[in-house]
Scaffold this motif. Structure first.
Motif, PDB file in Angstrom:
ATOM      1  N   GLU A 316      -4.680 -14.386  -3.182  1.00 43.48           N
ATOM      2  CA  GLU A 316      -3.650 -14.108  -4.190  1.00 43.48           C
ATOM      3  C   GLU A 316      -3.436 -12.588  -4.338  1.00 43.48           C
ATOM      4  O   GLU A 316      -2.299 -12.103  -4.356  1.00 43.48           O
ATOM      5  N   GLU A 317      -4.538 -11.852  -4.420  1.00 45.62           N
ATOM      6  CA  GLU A 317      -4.424 -10.387  -4.593  1.00 45.62           C
ATOM      7  C   GLU A 317      -3.767  -9.738  -3.376  1.00 45.62           C
ATOM      8  O   GLU A 317      -2.955  -8.821  -3.505  1.00 45.62           O
ATOM      9  N   LYS A 318      -4.125 -10.241  -2.198  1.00 47.35           N
ATOM     10  CA  LYS A 318      -3.538  -9.653  -0.976  1.00 47.35           C
ATOM     11  C   LYS A 318      -2.039  -9.945  -0.917  1.00 47.35           C
ATOM     12  O   LYS A 318      -1.240  -9.074  -0.558  1.00 47.35           O
ATOM     13  N   ALA A 319      -1.644 -11.183  -1.259  1.00 45.03           N
ATOM     14  CA  ALA A 319      -0.217 -11.543  -1.248  1.00 45.03           C
ATOM     15  C   ALA A 319       0.532 -10.667  -2.254  1.00 45.03           C
ATOM     16  O   ALA A 319       1.609 -10.121  -1.961  1.00 45.03           O
ATOM     17  N   ASP A 320      -0.061 -10.512  -3.448  1.00 46.12           N
ATOM     18  CA  ASP A 320       0.572  -9.662  -4.471  1.00 46.12           C
ATOM     19  C   ASP A 320       0.700  -8.224  -3.977  1.00 46.12           C
ATOM     20  O   ASP A 320       1.698  -7.552  -4.251  1.00 46.12           O
ATOM     21  N   TYR A 321      -0.317  -7.767  -3.265  1.00 48.26           N
ATOM     22  CA  TYR A 321      -0.288  -6.370  -2.796  1.00 48.26           C
ATOM     23  C   TYR A 321       0.868  -6.155  -1.823  1.00 48.26           C
ATOM     24  O   TYR A 321       1.604  -5.172  -1.914  1.00 48.26           O
ATOM     25  N   ILE A 322       1.043  -7.091  -0.883  1.00 48.36           N
ATOM     26  CA  ILE A 322       2.137  -6.963   0.099  1.00 48.36           C
ATOM     27  C   ILE A 322       3.482  -6.916  -0.637  1.00 48.36           C
ATOM     28  O   ILE A 322       4.341  -6.069  -0.357  1.00 48.36           O
ATOM     29  N   ILE A 323       3.662  -7.803  -1.607  1.00 50.94           N
ATOM     30  CA  ILE A 323       4.948  -7.853  -2.329  1.00 50.94           C
ATOM     31  C   ILE A 323       5.153  -6.560  -3.139  1.00 50.94           C
ATOM     32  O   ILE A 323       6.246  -5.983  -3.143  1.00 50.94           O
ATOM     33  N   ALA A 324       4.085  -6.099  -3.784  1.00 46.74           N
ATOM     34  CA  ALA A 324       4.199  -4.854  -4.575  1.00 46.74           C
ATOM     35  C   ALA A 324       4.513  -3.674  -3.665  1.00 46.74           C
ATOM     36  O   ALA A 324       5.292  -2.772  -4.015  1.00 46.74           O
ATOM     37  N   GLU A 325       3.927  -3.683  -2.491  1.00 47.68           N
ATOM     38  CA  GLU A 325       4.154  -2.575  -1.548  1.00 47.68           C
ATOM     39  C   GLU A 325       5.607  -2.596  -1.038  1.00 47.68           C
ATOM     40  O   GLU A 325       6.238  -1.555  -0.863  1.00 47.68           O
ATOM     41  N   ILE A 326       6.151  -3.786  -0.819  1.00 47.72           N
ATOM     42  CA  ILE A 326       7.563  -3.893  -0.418  1.00 47.72           C
ATOM     43  C   ILE A 326       8.445  -3.280  -1.508  1.00 47.72           C
ATOM     44  O   ILE A 326       9.316  -2.443  -1.227  1.00 47.72           O
ATOM     45  N   ALA A 327       8.182  -3.654  -2.761  1.00 53.10           N
ATOM     46  CA  ALA A 327       8.989  -3.119  -3.871  1.00 53.10           C
ATOM     47  C   ALA A 327       8.814  -1.604  -3.980  1.00 53.10           C
ATOM     48  O   ALA A 327       9.794  -0.865  -4.216  1.00 53.10           O
ATOM     49  N   ALA A 328       7.602  -1.116  -3.764  1.00 49.54           N
ATOM     50  CA  ALA A 328       7.341   0.334  -3.877  1.00 49.54           C
ATOM     51  C   ALA A 328       8.076   1.099  -2.778  1.00 49.54           C
ATOM     52  O   ALA A 328       8.631   2.175  -3.025  1.00 49.54           O
TER      53      ALA A 328
END
Ligand SMILES: NC(=O)c1ccc[n+]([C@@H]2O[C@H](COP(=O)([O-])OP(=O)(O)OC[C@H]3O[C@@H](n4cnc5c(N)ncnc54)[C@H](O)[C@@H]3O)[C@@H](O)[C@H]2O)c1
Ligand SMILES: [Zn+2]
Length: 383
Positions: A316-328
């Protein structure tokens, strides 16, 4: 049976100065008449000078440069009409996705007994007519590797992909000097488009063991280099990585397929003329967030490949990280994050929902089915 297949361009050159290999290609092909597709912008920046010089030294050169960005069916027909009666031995596409798509269509339409309209109805009838060389000058579409050409259909306020593996180019040249002066804004938009190709293809229902390595490696290159390529004009190492990442994204498209980001993006380009990379960037993180419960494991695998330092985190944390990084990345590269500045109003949503839901060629690839309400929810989030 569980057999997978992928078709890739036959010969690829990469690296600073690799444009010079065009001479070897022309000689290997024994090409006497060479048709170069480009656009006026690219020509005015001097990017086509070397290509034109090599072609003119080796044979007879014809240049078609009156191509518009994100061409419509009528634009392609107009340029094809211009070259009617020519019998080129080689077609060269020097430009971004718009130019390369036109050149790829020319490679299957010049001298053919079917028309572009026939291909819009049934693209399986296409055959390669003229061998082709693609030289990207943006770091986004991956069109140099794909079996697709995208045309705008103004009367439907949308776009359509013509797909046939005979459109895959025979040669690709990935020379960083072609994107050395690319404005940061175009690096950002086209780079995020390429990242979307990789992430969508990795999470697509059509992903296979053959497309996965390209999607993963393309994503790794783009995640780690897009900010540098955007902010530091002279960082040719980062820019060469971007070109390679975009190329890998193109191969991933051929082996897998993009999903709901691209599907919902098409009406934004088709009707409101938002640049392809920008409309994808606006939707990208929101669609991935929507998809997350169906593809968290795949996003986590991507995270392992791109950010191995996060190995100890949960799926879950890794998936969230990828999505947050896309937005960033979208924020850091100063791409708009909503449709507000394009004048799209709440009353436009009905059109977008209908047009977006008709992009079934890509929606069927999405790991999660989208109802009309889901599509409405996503467009509302980016208003
Ligand atoms: N065939 C495919 O697989 C595929 C995939 C994704 C998108 N597409 C299509 O590709 C098109 C978008 O292509 P794109 O994003 O590469 O942009 P583009 O080709 O539309 O070019 C955008 C602008 O950038 C300029 N430009 C290009 N290279 C430049 C350079 N080196 N320096 C300065 N300016 C430069 C062009 O003159 C143009 O004005 C859309 O039509 C989209 O639908 C195709
Ligand atoms: Zn794209």
């Amino acid at each position: 049976m569980n057999a997978h297949q992928i078709t890739v361009p036959a010969v690829i050159y990469a690296g600073e100065g690799s444009i010079e290999q065009l001479r070897d290609i022309i000689r290997a092909e024994r090409a006497k008449t060479i048709l170069v597709f480009t656009d006026k912008g690219i020509r005015s920046y001097g990017l086509s000078a070397r290509v034109e010089a090599i072609c003119a030294e080796e044979g007879t050169l014809k240049v078609v440069d009156d191509l518009t960005a994100e061409p419509a069916v009528s634009d392609i027909e107009r340029v094809l009409h211009e070259v009617e009666g020519d019998h080129p031995d080689l077609v060269v596409g020097l430009g971004g996705g718009s130019v390369m798509d036109a050149a790829k269509l020319a490679s299957i339409l010049i001298g053919a007994d079917y028309t572009l309209h026939d291909l819009l109805v049934d693209a399986t009838i296409a055959k390669k007519q003229v061998r082709s060389v693609m030289i990207p000058t943006t770091c986004g579409t991956g069109s140099e590797a794909t079996c697709n050409a995208i045309v705008a259909i103004p009367e439907e306020s949308s776009k359509k992909g013509i797909v046939n593996s005979c459109m895959i180019s025979d040669y690709v040249i990935l020379d960083v000097t072609m994107i050395a002066q690319l404005p940061p804004k175009i690096i950002a938009a086209t780079g995020v488009d390429a990242l979307a190709h990789c992430v969508e293809c990795y999470t697509s229902k059509k992903a296979t063991m053959l497309s996965d390595p390209y999607a993963k490696e393309g994503a790794r290159k783009i995640f780690h280099n897009i900010r540098r390529a955007f902010s530091t004009a002279g960082d040719l190492a980062a820019k060469q990585e971007m070109l390679l990442g975009a190329y890998y994204g193109g191969i991933a498209i051929t082996g897998s397929g993009t999903t709901a980001v691209h599907a919902l993006s098409y009406p934004l380009g088709g009707k409101y003329h938002i640049a392809h990379g920008v409309s994808n960037a606006i939707l990208f993180a929101h669609v991935m967030e929507f998809n997350k419960d169906a593809c968290a494991d795949r996003l986590a695998e991507l995270c392992d490949a791109v950010f191995p330092e996060l190995a100890g985190k949960s799926v879950e944390e890794k998936a969230d990280y990828i999505i947050a990084e896309i937005a960033a990345i979208v924020r850091d590269t100063e791409i708009p994050t909503s449709l507000e500045e394009f004048g799209i109003q709440p009353e436009d949503i009905d059109f977008l929902v209908t047009a977006g839901s008709q992009q079934t060629r890509l929606l069927v690839n999405n790991c999660k089915e989208l109802s009309l309400d889901d599509i409405r929810y996503i467009y509302k989030k980016v208003l």
